[in-house]
Design an enzyme around this catalytic site. Sequence first.
Site, PDB file in Angstrom:
ATOM      1  N   GLU A 313       0.814  -1.224   0.000  1.00  0.00           N
ATOM      2  CA  GLU A 313       0.000   0.000   0.000  1.00  0.00           C
ATOM      3  C   GLU A 313       0.845   1.271   0.000  1.00  0.00           C
ATOM      4  OE1 GLU A 313      -3.624  -1.849   2.717  1.00  0.00           O
ATOM      5  OE2 GLU A 313      -2.050  -0.694   3.725  1.00  0.00           O
ATOM      6  N   PRO A 314       1.623   1.508  -1.038  1.00  0.00           N
ATOM      7  CA  PRO A 314       2.415   2.743  -1.042  1.00  0.00           C
ATOM      8  C   PRO A 314       1.543   3.973  -1.283  1.00  0.00           C
ATOM      9  CG  PRO A 314       2.638   1.630  -3.145  1.00  0.00           C
ATOM     10  CD  PRO A 314       1.804   0.729  -2.264  1.00  0.00           C
ATOM     11  N   GLY A 315       1.816   5.040  -0.562  1.00  0.00           N
ATOM     12  CA  GLY A 315       1.132   6.315  -0.789  1.00  0.00           C
ATOM     13  C   GLY A 315       2.172   7.373  -1.127  1.00  0.00           C
ATOM     14  N   ARG A 359       3.096  19.324   7.714  1.00  0.00           N
ATOM     15  CA  ARG A 359       4.073  18.343   8.210  1.00  0.00           C
ATOM     16  C   ARG A 359       5.233  18.951   9.007  1.00  0.00           C
ATOM     17  NH1 ARG A 359       6.776  15.434   5.254  1.00  0.00           N
ATOM     18  NH2 ARG A 359       6.740  13.580   6.545  1.00  0.00           N
ATOM     19  N   TYR A 363       5.289  17.249  12.504  1.00  0.00           N
ATOM     20  CA  TYR A 363       6.328  16.231  12.729  1.00  0.00           C
ATOM     21  C   TYR A 363       7.746  16.800  12.772  1.00  0.00           C
ATOM     22  CZ  TYR A 363       2.807  13.238  10.277  1.00  0.00           C
ATOM     23  OH  TYR A 363       1.686  12.593   9.840  1.00  0.00           O
ATOM     24  N   CYS A 390      -0.637  32.794  12.156  1.00  0.00           N
ATOM     25  CA  CYS A 390      -0.359  33.383  13.455  1.00  0.00           C
ATOM     26  C   CYS A 390       0.176  32.345  14.432  1.00  0.00           C
ATOM     27  CB  CYS A 390      -1.625  34.025  14.005  1.00  0.00           C
ATOM     28  SG  CYS A 390      -2.321  35.204  12.853  1.00  0.00           S
ATOM     29  N   TYR A 420       0.496  14.099   1.548  1.00  0.00           N
ATOM     30  CA  TYR A 420       0.186  14.678   2.855  1.00  0.00           C
ATOM     31  C   TYR A 420       0.361  16.194   2.875  1.00  0.00           C
ATOM     32  CZ  TYR A 420       0.515   9.721   3.710  1.00  0.00           C
ATOM     33  OH  TYR A 420       0.351   8.368   3.616  1.00  0.00           O
TER      34      TYR A 420
HETATM   35  C1  LIG Z   1      -0.772   5.675   5.702  1.00  0.00           C
HETATM   36  C2  LIG Z   1      -0.946   4.260   5.320  1.00  0.00           C
HETATM   37  C3  LIG Z   1      -0.361   3.781   4.152  1.00  0.00           C
HETATM   38  C4  LIG Z   1       0.521   4.618   3.257  1.00  0.00           C
HETATM   39  O1  LIG Z   1       1.677   5.062   3.902  1.00  0.00           O
HETATM   40  P1  LIG Z   1       2.801   5.799   3.027  1.00  0.00           P
HETATM   41  O2  LIG Z   1       3.835   6.164   4.031  1.00  0.00           O
HETATM   42  O3  LIG Z   1       2.161   7.006   2.424  1.00  0.00           O
HETATM   43  O4  LIG Z   1       3.272   4.841   2.000  1.00  0.00           O
HETATM   44  C5  LIG Z   1      -0.603   2.470   3.814  1.00  0.00           C
HETATM   45  N1  LIG Z   1      -1.382   1.663   4.581  1.00  0.00           N
HETATM   46  C6  LIG Z   1      -1.958   2.110   5.717  1.00  0.00           C
HETATM   47  C7  LIG Z   1      -2.796   1.189   6.505  1.00  0.00           C
HETATM   48  C8  LIG Z   1      -1.764   3.414   6.120  1.00  0.00           C
HETATM   49  O5  LIG Z   1      -2.334   3.839   7.249  1.00  0.00           O
END
Ligand SMILES: *Cc1c(COP(=O)(O)O)cnc(C)c1O
Length: 462
Positions: A313-315, A359, A363, A390, A420
Site C-alpha cells: 500500500e504505497p502512498g 508536516r 512532525y 499566526c 500529505y
Molecule cells: C498511511 C498508510 C499507508 C501509506 O503510507 P505511506 O507512508 O504514504 O506509504 C498504507 N497503509 C496504511 C494502513 C496506512 O495507514
Amino acid sequence: MSAPDGGSAGAGTPGALDPHLWPSSAEVDAAGVLHLGGVGADRLVAEHGSPLYVLDEGDFRARARRFVQAFTDAFAAVGTEVDVYYAGKALLTVAVARWAHEEGLRIDTATGGELAVALRAGIPGPHIGLHGNNKSDDELTAALAAGVGRVVLDSADEVPRVAAAAAATGSRAPVMVRVTTGVHAGGHEYISTAHEDQKFGLSVAGGQAMEVLEAVAAHPDLDLVGIHSHIGSQILDPSGFEVAADKILRLRAELAGRTGDLVPEVDLGGGYGIAYLPGERPVDPAEIAGRVAEVVGRTCADLGTPLPRISIEPGRAVVGPAGVTLYTVGTVKQVRTGDAAVPERTYVSVDGGMSDNLRPALYGARYHAQVVSRRTGTEAVPARVVGKHCESGDVVVRDVQLPGEVRRGDVLAVPATGAYGRSMASNYNMVPRPPVVAVRAGTSRVLVRRETVEDLLGLDQG
Ligand SMILES: *Cc1c(COP(=O)(O)O)cnc(C)c1O
C-alpha cells in the site's frame, strides 16, 4: 527550451536539480525558470495563482508503474502474485484515482469521504479497500454496498458491527485483520504504527490478533481474506518490512493450525520512504521488493505453507515526489538571532504555510526550497521559509540556503510535497486552500480548484 514532453532539449541547466527530489520532468531553463511537465513556474503562477500545488502526471504514473512492476517481478520469482493499493490518504482526487487505476493499482481508502472519491472516479468496488480504526456504521454500510474487496478490521468490536452491516446488505463481508508485530519503523513517533502502545491494529504478542482472527474465521457473515500489517511511514531501511513479513507468515501458519484454513492473502502495508532534502536517497522499489520477496519465499518454505497472495500500500512514494508547491515571496526580514553560530538569518515569508503543508509543524518534517522564477546570484545566505499564519511554528522550511538577493515577488518552489500536503491542508486563519494543478506535455489543468473566501463564508450559518 522547453521540449513539450519535458525532455532536455533547449537551454536547460543540467545538474541544477537533485533528481531524487524533483519530478522527473523538472528542469531549469537559461533564465533560471523551473519547468514542470513542460510548463514554466512563472506561467503556472500567472495562470492559476499562488500558492499552488503542482502535480506531474507523468511522474506519478511512472512511480505507480514502477511499484507494480518491481513487486510483480520480485514475487513472481518466488511464485506468487501481488496487488498494489495506492494509499489514497496521501492525496486523493478523482483524476489521481483514475491515474492509479489506469496504471494497474487498486485504491485504499480510510473514510467514507475517500471512498466517495474512489467511487466517483469509477474504481470498481472489488479494487477498493476500506481502512480505519473507528469506522462508522454508515462507512461500513457504504463500503459493503459498493462491494469493496476488503474491509480491514482494526478492533474486536468491529467483528459484530461489520457482520451486521454485511447481513443488512445481504452479502458476506470480505475482511482483513490488521495486526501489530512490534516492529518499529519510520521517521517519527506519530507515523510509526506497528509498535504496541498506539491506536492501530491488534497485537500479535498480546494475543488479541489471534482472538480476532479466530472470531472472524468462525463467523458465518464474514470472509477472512487476509492478515494486514502496516509498520509505519517514511521508512528508508527495508529490514523492518522483512521482520514484519516473517512474523505475519508465522501467525498465518499458527492460525491455520487452529482453524484448518490458510488465509489466502497477506498485506504488508505501505511506508516506503522518499527524499525530502538534497542528497537523501529514496527507497528503491526493486531492491525492497526483492528483499521482502526473498523473506516471504524462505519463511513459507520453512513453515511448509503455500505462499499467500501479497498486497502492498504505497502512498507517499507514489505521489510525494510528483508534487511541488509554488509560493510567492512576500516579506523578507533579516533577523539577528543572538546565536553566535548563525548570527543573522533571512526570514522569507511566503503566501501559504502550515495551512497547505502541516508536516513541518506536526512532525518537524524537513523540506528544501529554491527560487525558481529567475536566475539568481551565487551568494547564499542561511534562510528560513515561513508562512503567513499566526503561529511561530508556522515554518515551511526550517533551514535552507537561499540567494542573498531573494526578494518580494520571487516564486519559491518546495519539492516533494505531493503526499500529505493538500490532503492534510486546513483553513487556519480562514485561508482558502490552494488548487491542485496537473502538468503534462506542456499543458496544465486544474484537478481541484482553489477555494475562495466565499466558499468558506458559505459554511458559516451566521
Ligand atoms: C498511511 C498508510 C499507508 C501509506 O503510507 P505511506 O507512508 O504514504 O506509504 C498504507 N497503509 C496504511 C494502513 C496506512 O495507514
